[in-house]
Design a protein around this motif. Structure first.
Motif, mmCIF file in Angstrom:
data_model
loop_
_atom_site.group_PDB
_atom_site.id
_atom_site.type_symbol
_atom_site.label_atom_id
_atom_site.label_comp_id
_atom_site.label_asym_id
_atom_site.label_seq_id
_atom_site.Cartn_x
_atom_site.Cartn_y
_atom_site.Cartn_z
ATOM 1 N N ASP A 71 -19.978 23.502 -0.775
ATOM 2 C CA ASP A 71 -19.850 24.322 -1.972
ATOM 3 C C ASP A 71 -20.838 23.841 -3.031
ATOM 4 O OD1 ASP A 71 -18.576 24.930 -4.774
ATOM 5 O OD2 ASP A 71 -17.638 26.315 -3.363
ATOM 6 N N PRO A 72 -21.695 24.728 -3.537
ATOM 7 C CA PRO A 72 -22.745 24.297 -4.468
ATOM 8 C C PRO A 72 -22.233 23.896 -5.843
ATOM 9 C CG PRO A 72 -22.740 26.690 -4.258
ATOM 10 C CD PRO A 72 -21.780 26.167 -3.237
ATOM 11 N N TYR A 73 -21.029 24.308 -6.192
ATOM 12 C CA TYR A 73 -20.486 23.979 -7.508
ATOM 13 C C TYR A 73 -19.495 22.815 -7.447
ATOM 14 C CZ TYR A 73 -22.674 28.307 -8.970
ATOM 15 O OH TYR A 73 -23.601 29.284 -9.228
ATOM 16 N N MET A 74 -18.629 22.822 -6.439
ATOM 17 C CA MET A 74 -17.659 21.735 -6.315
ATOM 18 C C MET A 74 -18.294 20.479 -5.736
ATOM 19 S SD MET A 74 -15.212 23.289 -7.652
ATOM 20 C CE MET A 74 -13.938 22.056 -7.499
ATOM 21 N N GLY A 75 -19.408 20.648 -5.024
ATOM 22 C CA GLY A 75 -20.119 19.494 -4.488
ATOM 23 C C GLY A 75 -19.450 18.857 -3.290
ATOM 24 N N ILE A 76 -18.580 19.579 -2.602
ATOM 25 C CA ILE A 76 -17.880 19.055 -1.431
ATOM 26 C C ILE A 76 -17.906 20.097 -0.317
ATOM 27 C CG2 ILE A 76 -16.342 17.533 -2.730
ATOM 28 C CD1 ILE A 76 -14.184 19.710 -2.484
ATOM 29 N N GLU A 77 -17.653 19.636 0.913
ATOM 30 C CA GLU A 77 -17.513 20.559 2.026
ATOM 31 C C GLU A 77 -16.121 21.180 2.002
ATOM 32 O OE1 GLU A 77 -18.482 18.417 5.609
ATOM 33 O OE2 GLU A 77 -20.510 19.258 5.596
ATOM 34 N N VAL A 78 -16.069 22.481 2.210
ATOM 35 C CA VAL A 78 -14.801 23.203 2.229
ATOM 36 C C VAL A 78 -14.798 24.153 3.417
ATOM 37 C CG1 VAL A 78 -14.515 23.092 -0.278
ATOM 38 C CG2 VAL A 78 -15.683 25.065 0.741
ATOM 39 N N LEU A 79 -13.617 24.646 3.760
ATOM 40 C CA LEU A 79 -13.490 25.755 4.694
ATOM 41 C C LEU A 79 -13.307 27.020 3.872
ATOM 42 C CD1 LEU A 79 -11.058 24.312 7.408
ATOM 43 C CD2 LEU A 79 -13.553 24.383 7.459
ATOM 44 N N ALA A 80 -14.161 28.009 4.095
ATOM 45 C CA ALA A 80 -14.111 29.241 3.307
ATOM 46 C C ALA A 80 -14.175 30.450 4.230
ATOM 47 C CB ALA A 80 -15.254 29.281 2.298
ATOM 48 N N MET A 81 -13.207 31.347 4.088
ATOM 49 C CA MET A 81 -13.163 32.572 4.881
ATOM 50 C C MET A 81 -13.811 33.715 4.117
ATOM 51 S SD MET A 81 -9.319 32.547 6.550
ATOM 52 C CE MET A 81 -9.660 33.974 7.604
ATOM 53 N N GLU A 82 -14.673 34.461 4.803
ATOM 54 C CA GLU A 82 -15.205 35.701 4.251
ATOM 55 C C GLU A 82 -14.091 36.750 4.235
ATOM 56 O OE1 GLU A 82 -18.280 36.317 3.230
ATOM 57 O OE2 GLU A 82 -19.582 34.792 4.127
ATOM 58 N N GLY A 83 -14.207 37.686 3.313
ATOM 59 C CA GLY A 83 -13.195 38.730 3.232
ATOM 60 C C GLY A 83 -13.033 39.509 4.519
ATOM 61 N N ASP A 84 -14.151 39.769 5.240
ATOM 62 C CA ASP A 84 -14.054 40.563 6.467
ATOM 63 C C ASP A 84 -13.541 39.748 7.656
ATOM 64 O OD1 ASP A 84 -16.254 38.992 6.997
ATOM 65 O OD2 ASP A 84 -17.690 40.642 7.084
ATOM 66 N N GLU A 85 -13.353 38.436 7.477
ATOM 67 C CA GLU A 85 -12.747 37.607 8.521
ATOM 68 C C GLU A 85 -11.224 37.615 8.437
ATOM 69 O OE1 GLU A 85 -15.651 33.958 9.502
ATOM 70 O OE2 GLU A 85 -15.070 34.054 7.382
#
Length: 324
Positions: A71-85
């Motif tokens: 994540d470019p703002y939080m500065g950490i790796e995250v799991l993020a789901m796209e809306g279409d997923e």
């Protein structure tokens, strides 16, 4: 409302993810996996599920690499789901409305009773939801009541309502010793847990139900919106400080303002709520966490803050100990 903390999302493989926090990238949701389908699972009827441990985030990154992003703002790796997923959204408010019409078990009835107690004490019932395993239809007889309240003003009323319920002896403090994510000495852990109002035991006649209530501000009410600041990791930190403000200490995300021994002021934040109700204004606390520099993307203004969310992190009053 858009999915935030308390909501769950299901992908096309039937894996169910918990939405974490209220700050999310555009058209994405930061999530952690909670339930996966398994023939040997102990939960569910038509489909069987296994509950995943909430603490092994590294394993989650390895198992769902297609969701991993820095994540470019939080500065950490995250799991993020796209809306279409997202193939299915589990909505806490809609689920509680459903249970109000049909409560098939004593646990469901207890959810309704607690929500009614909140409404009778001024909480907007349209902003109360049920989350966790009950939301998903994967609860067991031993499952807890797991409610969420949305909106800052509504959360303030909910917190005061829980204070009244404790005073009226309709709830009592938790009894068990389980759940010590900050790995505190047991007597210190119990002393902090037993003064919390948002978790405990609901007394309904001869029946008792463990409960957890989470108070979630709306994303437009929170002190920071996604993309307003960049967070730069400055490494681990341990310090002693005085709590100078706790008005957001009962919310998730949780935030306290502290003053260190050398008179520096900063905030201590937990996006997962591990320090919810953990400290009170005026207390002297020990803090262990990740020191970050928060940089406003518009003005360039910087300020320090400490994030307490990982194993080994803590915030507690060392003078508070349970001797019972």
């Amino acid at each position: 409302m858009d999915p935030v903390e308390g909501f769950y999302l299901e992908d096309d493989r039937g894996t169910i993810f918990a939405v974490k926090g209220i700050m999310h990238p555009n058209k994405k949701y930061i999530v952690v996996p909670r339930y996966v389908r398994s023939k040997t699972g102990e939960r569910g009827t038509s489909s069987r599920y296994v509950k995943l441990p909430s603490s092994n985030y590294k394993l989650s990154m390895e198992r769902w690499p297609h969701l991993k992003q820095l994540d470019p703002y939080m500065g950490i790796e995250v799991l993020a789901m796209e809306g279409d997923e997202v193939k299915k959204i589990y909505d806490p408010i809609s689920k509680l409305d459903e249970i109000r019409k049909d409560a098939p078990t004593p646990l469901h009835e207890a959810c309704i009773r607690l929500s009614k107690m909140l409404e009778e004490r001024g909480v907007d019932g349209n902003r109360i939801g049920v989350t966790g395993s009950i939301l998903l239809g994967l609860e067991k007889k031993s499952s807890d009541i797991d409610l969420v309240v949305y909106g800052f003003a509504n959360s303030v009323r909910a917190y005061e309502a829980m204070r009244h319920l404790r005073h009226e002896e309709l709830t009592i403090p938790i009894k068990g010793r389980e759940g010590n994510p900050m790995r505190l000495p047991i007597e210190v852990h119990l002393a902090h847990e037993r003064r919390k109002l948002l978790k405990g035991v609901l007394l309904l006649g001869e029946r008792q139900f463990d409960y957890l209530l989470r108070c979630i501000p709306l994303k437009e009410e929170y002190v920071e919106r996604y993309g307003e600041a960049r967070h730069i990791d400055l490494g681990p930190v341990k310090l002693e400080a005085k709590v100078i403000e706790d008005k957001f200490g009962f919310l998730v995300p949780t935030r306290y303002s502290i003053q260190t021994l050398d008179c520096n002021c900063m905030d201590v934040v937990s996006y997962g709520g591990v320090i919810c109700e953990q400290a009170k204004k005026g207390e002297r606390v020990l803090v262990s966490g990740k020191l970050e520099k928060r940089v406003d993307v518009v003005t360039g203004r910087t300020e320090p803050e400490i994030v307490v969310d990982m194993g080994g992190h803590y915030l507690y009053d060392p003078e508070l100990a349970d001797t019972g």
